[in-house]
Scaffold this motif. Structure first.
Motif, short mmCIF file in Angstrom:
data_model
loop_
_atom_site.label_atom_id
_atom_site.label_comp_id
_atom_site.label_asym_id
_atom_site.label_seq_id
_atom_site.Cartn_x
_atom_site.Cartn_y
_atom_site.Cartn_z
N ASP A 1 -1.60 4.84 5.85
CA ASP A 1 -1.80 6.29 5.75
C ASP A 1 -1.28 6.89 7.47
O ASP A 1 -0.73 8.29 7.07
CB ASP A 1 -3.02 6.58 5.40
N LYS B 1 0.97 5.34 0.51
CA LYS B 1 0.46 6.41 1.52
C LYS B 1 -0.37 7.78 0.77
O LYS B 1 -0.11 8.19 -0.56
CB LYS B 1 1.29 7.19 1.93
N GLU B 2 -1.76 8.00 1.82
CA GLU B 2 -2.70 8.61 0.81
C GLU B 2 -2.90 9.52 2.34
O GLU B 2 -3.93 10.32 1.30
CB GLU B 2 -3.89 7.95 0.14
N LYS C 1 -5.96 -1.91 6.54
CA LYS C 1 -3.97 -1.91 6.13
C LYS C 1 -4.05 -0.47 5.64
O LYS C 1 -3.32 0.44 5.86
CB LYS C 1 -3.86 -3.21 5.49
N GLN C 2 -4.69 -0.29 4.60
CA GLN C 2 -4.83 1.37 3.67
C GLN C 2 -4.72 2.46 5.13
O GLN C 2 -3.77 3.41 4.65
CB GLN C 2 -5.22 1.65 2.55
N ARG C 3 -5.39 2.67 5.89
CA ARG C 3 -5.64 3.76 7.24
C ARG C 3 -4.20 2.97 7.57
O ARG C 3 -3.83 4.76 8.07
CB ARG C 3 -6.37 3.21 7.61
N PHE D 1 0.81 -1.46 0.38
CA PHE D 1 -0.38 -0.33 -0.06
C PHE D 1 0.45 1.25 -0.13
O PHE D 1 1.61 1.25 0.85
CB PHE D 1 -0.98 -0.24 1.19
N ASN E 1 -8.08 -5.50 3.32
CA ASN E 1 -7.55 -3.53 2.44
C ASN E 1 -7.95 -2.87 3.22
O ASN E 1 -6.78 -2.17 3.45
CB ASN E 1 -7.84 -4.21 1.14
N GLU E 2 -9.34 -2.07 3.23
CA GLU E 2 -9.21 -0.77 3.83
C GLU E 2 -8.35 -0.42 5.05
O GLU E 2 -8.23 0.26 5.37
CB GLU E 2 -10.97 -0.53 4.24
#
Length: 419
Positions: free
Chosen positions: A351, A283-284, A346-348, A281, A343-344
């Motif tokens: 980030d 970073k966003e 993991k993304q957080r 992932f 996944n959601e």
């Protein structure tokens, strides 16, 4: 005669086709309803967390019950601290009439008070497996769980004052902070300090004039309709609703196959599968700002302010207070095996990692600058790395843990007291 037989054949064929189609439509209409329930049930975040290896020692239904009952109690407005859950009696989650989650050896007075957010409250745990309950189990002492979802250290400090003003007195006090302060005080467009319901309350306040106008218009329209609506208009309204339902029923076979309504299609449309490793992932983050030291210091000062003033409030009563820097997956996530997480989440975690790295470092520095003046530097119990050496899965999302994590924290607190 020939024409009549011809029309009969057509009529009976159409009738058979219609009956068969109704039967097919009925099957798929019910199938769609069942599949919507399956999709909602299977892929909601509570069920996903309940299926993690963190709950391998529990049967699936018990694990699901933990998260279902976590979300079940309603919250109500509370002066000064914004909100608190209402009384609730469940199988694994129980809340008393003060809004406090029940624990082993639950008591308001002469007990160890535990302040914190949802991790202290016990999201992901039964009443008997929260941090306060494990503390009570291993010490035999009375405890009071004052944690609440989303609470920050500033809310906890205010809540401490409210409890003391109401005549309750603790034996000792713990504050369990880091996750919520590092999120709420680092928001891009919110004042500091703030709380989890700030945006919701602000939206309600700002929309009140518009809502009031809409309600007045609705009331006037309703009165006008009552005066003007005839029997035929009433029938027209009801028939339109009936035709809509009939159309939905008749179209159900097509909806099933062409509108992503079956579970296999729904699964592909959702990203609740763990098909990516944690390192995949990028970073966003554009909503947290504490990756910059100046912002992190502003946030850290609020946390330290709350802690120091809690100490000042309790010292004259001879009540010891400890401030715990909590472990969380978003702080130094590379130290954990988190590939089983959806996944959601993991993304957080990816980030927010930089935000928490800087915030935690600055918080320690800010505490060390101020604690020496009061001689209480050892009151900071740094458990940020409490799970680093544990090989078992502990986290169920970015910050909440399974009971094994709560037990580890409770044992470390007991060790701290003894030392």
């Amino acid at each position: 005669m020939f024409k009549m037989q011809y029309f009969k054949i057509i009529f009976y064929n159409l009738l058979i086709f219609f009956i068969l189609y109704i039967a097919v439509a009925y099957y798929f209409y019910n199938k769609l309803d069942q599949n919507v329930k399956v999709v909602n049930r299977t892929y909601n975040s509570n069920n996903i967390r309940a299926s993690y290896p963190t709950y391998s020692n529990l049967d699936k239904q018990t694990a699901i019950k933990i998260f279902d009952e976590y979300a079940a109690p309603k919250s109500s407005y509370e002066p000064f601290i914004a909100y608190r859950r209402q009384m609730y009696n469940g199988t694994v989650v129980n809340i008393d009439n003060n809004g406090f989650r029940k624990s082993t050896n639950h008591s308001l007075n002469d007990s160890t008070w535990f302040f914190g957010g949802s991790t202290m409250w016990g999201t992901g745990a039964t009443d008997e497996t929260t941090i306060p309950s494990f503390f009570a189990k291993y010490t035999g002492e009375k405890v009071l769980n004052l944690g609440e979802s989303g609470y920050t250290s500033f809310q906890e400090f205010i809540n401490l004052q409210l409890m003391l003003l109401r005549g309750y007195k603790p034996k000792r006090v713990f504050f369990y902070d880091g996750q919520n302060d590092g999120y709420r005080y680092c928001q891009k467009n919110e004042p500091v300090p703030s709380h989890a319901y700030y945006s919701r309350y602000l939206q309600m306040i700002n929309s009140y004039p518009r809502m009031k106008k809409q309600l007045n218009n609705m009331s006037q329209n309703k009165n006008r309709m009552l005066q003007e609506t005839s029997f035929f208009k009433y029938v027209d309204i009801k028939m339109n609703g009936l035709f809509s339902k009939i159309a939905s029923f008749m179209y159900s076979p097509f909806s099933y196959f062409f509108k992503n309504q079956n579970p296999s299609r729904a699964y592909k449309s959702l990203s609740f599968n763990s098909d990516k490793s944690f390192k995949d992932f990028s970073k966003e983050n554009d909503y947290l700002i504490c990756s910059k030291e100046e912002n992190a210091r502003r946030a850290a000062k609020v946390t330290v302010f709350s802690w120091l003033n809690a100490y000042k409030l309790l010292k004259d009563e001879g009540i010891h207070v400890g401030f715990i820097l909590q472990p969380t997956a978003v702080y130094n996530p590379s130290r954990y095996e988190l590939d089983y997480i959806i996944n959601e989440t993991k993304q957080r975690i990816v980030d927010e990692a930089d935000n928490y790295t800087v915030y935690y470092d600055v918080l320690r520095d800010e505490w060390n600058k101020q604690c020496s003046a009061y001689g209480i530097c050892d009151s900071l119990i740094d458990l940020s790395g409490a799970f680093f050496d544990n090989e078992n899965p502990i986290f169920v999302d970015a910050c909440h843990v399974a009971p094994i994590g709560n037990e580890i924290v409770a044992k470390k607190l007991i060790k701290y007291i003894k030392e």
